[in-house]
Design a protein around this motif. Structure first.
Motif, PDB file in Angstrom:
ATOM      1  N   VAL B  40       4.163   1.405   6.303  1.00  0.00           N
ATOM      2  CA  VAL B  40       4.113   2.853   6.249  1.00  0.00           C
ATOM      3  C   VAL B  40       4.190   3.271   4.786  1.00  0.00           C
ATOM      4  O   VAL B  40       5.194   3.021   4.127  1.00  0.00           O
ATOM      5  CB  VAL B  40       5.288   3.461   7.043  1.00  0.00           C
ATOM      6  CG1 VAL B  40       5.314   4.967   6.871  1.00  0.00           C
ATOM      7  CG2 VAL B  40       5.175   3.101   8.516  1.00  0.00           C
ATOM      8  N   GLY B  41       3.107   3.853   4.276  1.00  0.00           N
ATOM      9  CA  GLY B  41       3.080   4.236   2.864  1.00  0.00           C
ATOM     10  C   GLY B  41       3.308   5.713   2.671  1.00  0.00           C
ATOM     11  O   GLY B  41       4.286   6.140   2.075  1.00  0.00           O
ATOM     12  N   CYS B  42       2.411   6.514   3.219  1.00  0.00           N
ATOM     13  CA  CYS B  42       2.433   7.942   2.899  1.00  0.00           C
ATOM     14  C   CYS B  42       2.839   8.808   4.083  1.00  0.00           C
ATOM     15  O   CYS B  42       3.273   9.922   3.913  1.00  0.00           O
ATOM     16  CB  CYS B  42       1.047   8.375   2.440  1.00  0.00           C
ATOM     17  SG  CYS B  42      -0.186   8.248   3.759  1.00  0.00           S
ATOM     18  N   GLU B  43       2.626   8.290   5.278  1.00  0.00           N
ATOM     19  CA  GLU B  43       2.884   9.043   6.516  1.00  0.00           C
ATOM     20  C   GLU B  43       2.127  10.357   6.600  1.00  0.00           C
ATOM     21  O   GLU B  43       2.562  11.269   7.289  1.00  0.00           O
ATOM     22  CB  GLU B  43       4.374   9.275   6.719  1.00  0.00           C
ATOM     23  CG  GLU B  43       5.032   8.018   7.223  1.00  0.00           C
ATOM     24  CD  GLU B  43       6.362   8.280   7.889  1.00  0.00           C
ATOM     25  OE1 GLU B  43       7.158   9.015   7.300  1.00  0.00           O
ATOM     26  OE2 GLU B  43       6.590   7.737   8.984  1.00  0.00           O
ATOM     27  N   GLY B  45      -1.626  10.058   6.426  1.00  0.00           N
ATOM     28  CA  GLY B  45      -3.032   9.735   6.657  1.00  0.00           C
ATOM     29  C   GLY B  45      -3.835   9.331   5.443  1.00  0.00           C
ATOM     30  O   GLY B  45      -5.030   9.105   5.546  1.00  0.00           O
ATOM     31  N   VAL B  46      -3.215   9.225   4.279  1.00  0.00           N
ATOM     32  CA  VAL B  46      -3.991   9.032   3.066  1.00  0.00           C
ATOM     33  C   VAL B  46      -4.140   7.567   2.636  1.00  0.00           C
ATOM     34  O   VAL B  46      -5.182   7.162   2.132  1.00  0.00           O
ATOM     35  CB  VAL B  46      -3.389   9.866   1.904  1.00  0.00           C
ATOM     36  CG1 VAL B  46      -4.177   9.659   0.626  1.00  0.00           C
ATOM     37  CG2 VAL B  46      -3.381  11.336   2.275  1.00  0.00           C
ATOM     38  N   CYS B  47      -3.104   6.745   2.857  1.00  0.00           N
ATOM     39  CA  CYS B  47      -3.108   5.430   2.204  1.00  0.00           C
ATOM     40  C   CYS B  47      -3.696   4.292   3.044  1.00  0.00           C
ATOM     41  O   CYS B  47      -4.139   3.287   2.510  1.00  0.00           O
ATOM     42  CB  CYS B  47      -1.701   5.065   1.766  1.00  0.00           C
ATOM     43  SG  CYS B  47      -0.604   4.600   3.124  1.00  0.00           S
ATOM     44  N   GLY B  48      -3.647   4.410   4.363  1.00  0.00           N
ATOM     45  CA  GLY B  48      -4.239   3.382   5.220  1.00  0.00           C
ATOM     46  C   GLY B  48      -3.360   2.164   5.482  1.00  0.00           C
ATOM     47  O   GLY B  48      -3.765   1.261   6.219  1.00  0.00           O
ATOM     48  N   ALA B  49      -2.152   2.123   4.911  1.00  0.00           N
ATOM     49  CA  ALA B  49      -1.285   0.948   5.095  1.00  0.00           C
ATOM     50  C   ALA B  49      -0.927   0.729   6.570  1.00  0.00           C
ATOM     51  O   ALA B  49      -0.649  -0.390   6.990  1.00  0.00           O
ATOM     52  CB  ALA B  49      -0.006   1.103   4.275  1.00  0.00           C
ATOM     53  N   CYS B  50      -0.954   1.810   7.345  1.00  0.00           N
ATOM     54  CA  CYS B  50      -0.503   1.762   8.733  1.00  0.00           C
ATOM     55  C   CYS B  50      -1.638   1.484   9.715  1.00  0.00           C
ATOM     56  O   CYS B  50      -1.453   1.634  10.922  1.00  0.00           O
ATOM     57  CB  CYS B  50       0.113   3.110   9.081  1.00  0.00           C
ATOM     58  SG  CYS B  50      -1.129   4.426   8.971  1.00  0.00           S
ATOM     59  N   ARG B  60      -5.311   5.298  12.050  1.00  0.00           N
ATOM     60  CA  ARG B  60      -4.042   5.437  11.341  1.00  0.00           C
ATOM     61  C   ARG B  60      -2.881   5.462  12.348  1.00  0.00           C
ATOM     62  O   ARG B  60      -2.806   6.402  13.146  1.00  0.00           O
ATOM     63  CB  ARG B  60      -4.001   6.771  10.609  1.00  0.00           C
ATOM     64  CG  ARG B  60      -5.176   7.059   9.708  1.00  0.00           C
ATOM     65  CD  ARG B  60      -4.981   6.349   8.429  1.00  0.00           C
ATOM     66  NE  ARG B  60      -5.655   6.981   7.328  1.00  0.00           N
ATOM     67  CZ  ARG B  60      -6.451   6.307   6.491  1.00  0.00           C
ATOM     68  NH1 ARG B  60      -6.703   5.039   6.678  1.00  0.00           N
ATOM     69  NH2 ARG B  60      -6.983   6.917   5.454  1.00  0.00           N
ATOM     70  N   CYS B  62       0.099   6.195  11.669  1.00  0.00           N
ATOM     71  CA  CYS B  62       1.015   7.294  11.325  1.00  0.00           C
ATOM     72  C   CYS B  62       0.487   8.642  11.766  1.00  0.00           C
ATOM     73  O   CYS B  62       1.193   9.628  11.678  1.00  0.00           O
ATOM     74  CB  CYS B  62       1.292   7.319   9.828  1.00  0.00           C
ATOM     75  SG  CYS B  62      -0.085   7.955   8.839  1.00  0.00           S
TER      76      CYS B  62
HETATM   77  S1  FES Z   1       1.134   5.532   6.200  1.00  0.00           S
HETATM   78 FE1  FES Z   1      -0.379   6.148   4.781  1.00  0.00          FE
HETATM   79  S2  FES Z   1      -2.056   6.444   6.112  1.00  0.00           S
HETATM   80 FE2  FES Z   1      -0.494   6.043   7.485  1.00  0.00          FE
END
Ligand code: FES
Ligand SMILES: Cc1cc2nc3c(=O)[nH]c(=O)nc-3n(C[C@H](O)[C@H](O)[C@H](O)COP(=O)(O)OP(=O)(O)OC[C@H]3O[C@@H](n4cnc5c(N)ncnc54)[C@H](O)[C@@H]3O)c2cc1C
Ligand code: FES
Lengths: 297, 157
Positions: B40-43, B45-50, B60, B62
């Protein structure tokens, strides 16, 4: 757990959804794909008491040809539009535009109805709907109405939608098929997938002599709502484009928009940019109209 | 608070839980199922880690409520390696090409690319770059991630 507490309702039909909306109109929010709403809930910018999840309403997931337009059910996902052969044939401007909506992961979840209802002036679909003079079908328990984009989009993130209303269907007029028709969708974004700093769309039809007989032009991202550039449409009729005419159009376009500046581009930059983009869109649409001519002729 | 019952398939196993409807899918996976591979990076929708697969499609984690995944099939990064820990070809390519440094972004890239390589067995570099445009990596500069996709799709690098 980021969103504040809410009660979760999951209607499986339009009627059930409308009944909930009527009953809880004071404090409810519709969720479809959640790609715009969940961040808002996570940041608690919105704290509804009831969340009405319409994503299970199968009857609102369709793409079909009607008399003169393509009807898209509000819950159809972006990816389904992107892959639709019917839309590719009958409304290619929409296909060109939808590829610019977010990233694949967003288009796999986000819905057409959500994109329209969110009312973001820099979003692609409201701009396409405006360019083509499409319509939005809105329903409440008591009535159903069909409204045009000019009455629906009011300002940044605000539409005419009332809290007891649901967006049911979006209607994109079928584009003229034929050899002398061309369209173009251009966007400048910081990275592919970001919201556009400025977007422009053009549909041009030429007559036998190569004079413009119909022009549909609109811009987004530079005004509180998507904007038809009517003066430019009228200027083009009956003419062949020249560099001087395009320059005049670019200038008048820059004058009639009202952009906001932010970290990624000042208002002046966007104003300048949109004139250039619309000019490019017109040029590309005309070039494509001639290409169509060559293919047939 | 009213809890709701959900049942879904996660990495091939049927899972059933009573949860609060406001629970995000990422938090459900990490905190209820202890599948902490989904980052979980940004929560927002921006980073894609999730990124996870929902019925085979990259989405996504998150930007979804766990309750919205009721009845769905979910695959997370934990589903990729074999039972003995053997890396799958995509993971192996990431290792071979040094496509990760801190590794925070890697689960999201792997899940995005799992759908992408399945649908595009022979992608161009441009298509690969577009496919990963929704995932952020602060370490690698992306070049080695593109290289890994080329390796796994058997293209000369
Ligand atoms: S946590 Fe960054 S897109 Fe979901
Ligand atoms: C990283 C990222 C990048 C993005 N980039 C772009 C982009 O470049 N261009 C773009 O256009 N969008 C972009 N989006 C937004 C995305 O396209 C959303 O999917 C879309 O705007 C909303 O659709 P949704 O189905 O997810 O709606 P939701 O998020 O579920 O809802 C959005 C709003 O519409 C309302 N709503 C939804 N459906 C209905 C309905 N049927 N009737 C009435 N009201 C309804 C909701 O109450 C809410 O207020 C991006 C999102 C993310 C996270
Ligand atoms: S490897 Fe560190 S963010 Fe990608």
């Amino acid at each position: 757990m980021k969103p504040s507490k809410f009660k979760y309702l999951k209607p499986s039909s339009v009627n059930e959804a409308l009944t909930y909306l009527e009953e809880y109109a004071d404090d409810c929010k519709i969720i479809s794909g959640g790609q715009s709403l969940i961040p808002v809930l996570n940041m608690r910018l919105s704290t509804p008491e009831f969340l009405i999840d319409v994503s299970g309403i199968k009857e609102l997931n369709y793409i079909r040809e009607e008399d003169g337009y393509i009807a898209i059910g509000a819950l159809t996902r972006h990816v389904e539009v992107e892959n639709s052969l019917l839309i590719k044939e009958k409304c290619p401007l929409l296909i060109d535009a939808i590829k610019w909506v977010g990233h694949k992961q967003i288009r796999n979840r986000g819905t057409i109805g959500g994109s329209i209802a969110h009312g973001d002036p820099s979003a692609e679909l409201p701009c396409v709907l405006t360019t083509l003079r499409g319509e939005i079908v809105i329903a409440s328990v008591d009535e159903e109405e069909v409204v045009g984009p000019e009455d629906f989009f009011l300002t940044y993130l605000l539409t005419s939608l009332q809290t007891n209303q649901l967006v049911k269907e979006i209607r994109f007029p079928i584009m003229t098929q034929g050899e002398r028709v061309g369209h173009s969708f251009v966007e400048v974004a910081r990275r592919h997938g970001d919201f556009g700093l400025a977007i422009a769309a053009a549909v041009i039809e030429l007559d036998n002599q190569g004079l413009i007989q119909k022009a549909q032009l609109a811009v987004g991202g530079v005004n509180p709502v998507p904007l038809i550039i009517e003066e430019a449409e009228e200027l083009l009729i009956g003419k062949k484009v020249t560099e001087a005419l395009l320059k005049e159009i670019a200038e008048l376009t820059s004058e009639c928009v009202d952009p906001e500046g932010d970290l990624h581009g000042s208002a002046d930059y966007r104003r300048e940019l949109i004139g250039t983009l619309l000019k490019r869109a017109i040029e590309e649409a005309i070039a494509r109209a001639w290409e169509g001519e060559e293919k047939v002729g | 608070m009213d809890k709701v019952n959900i049942s879904l398939n996660v990495n091939g196993e049927k899972v059933e839980r009573d949860i609060e409807p406001r629970l995000l899918l990422t938090d459900f996976l990490r905190e209820e199922l202890f599948l902490t591979g989904t980052h979980v990076g940004c929560e927002h929708g921006v980073c894609g880690a999730c990124t996870i697969l929902l019925n085979g499609e990259a989405v996504r984690g998150c930007l979804m409520l766990a309750v919205q995944a009721d009845g769905a099939t979910i695959e997370t990064v934990e589903s990729l390696a074999g039972e003995d820990g053997q890396l799958n070809p995509l993971q192996q390519a990431f290792t071979d090409c040094h496509s990760l440094q801190c590794g925070f972004c890697t689960p999201g890239f792997l899940m995005t690319l799992t759908q992408f390589t399945k649908e595009n067995p022979n992608p161009t570099e441009e298509e690969i770059r577009e496919a990963i445009s929704g995932n952020l990596c602060r370490c690698t500069g992306y070049a080695n991630i593109v290289k890994a996709v080329k390796q796994v799709t058997h293209q000369t690098v």
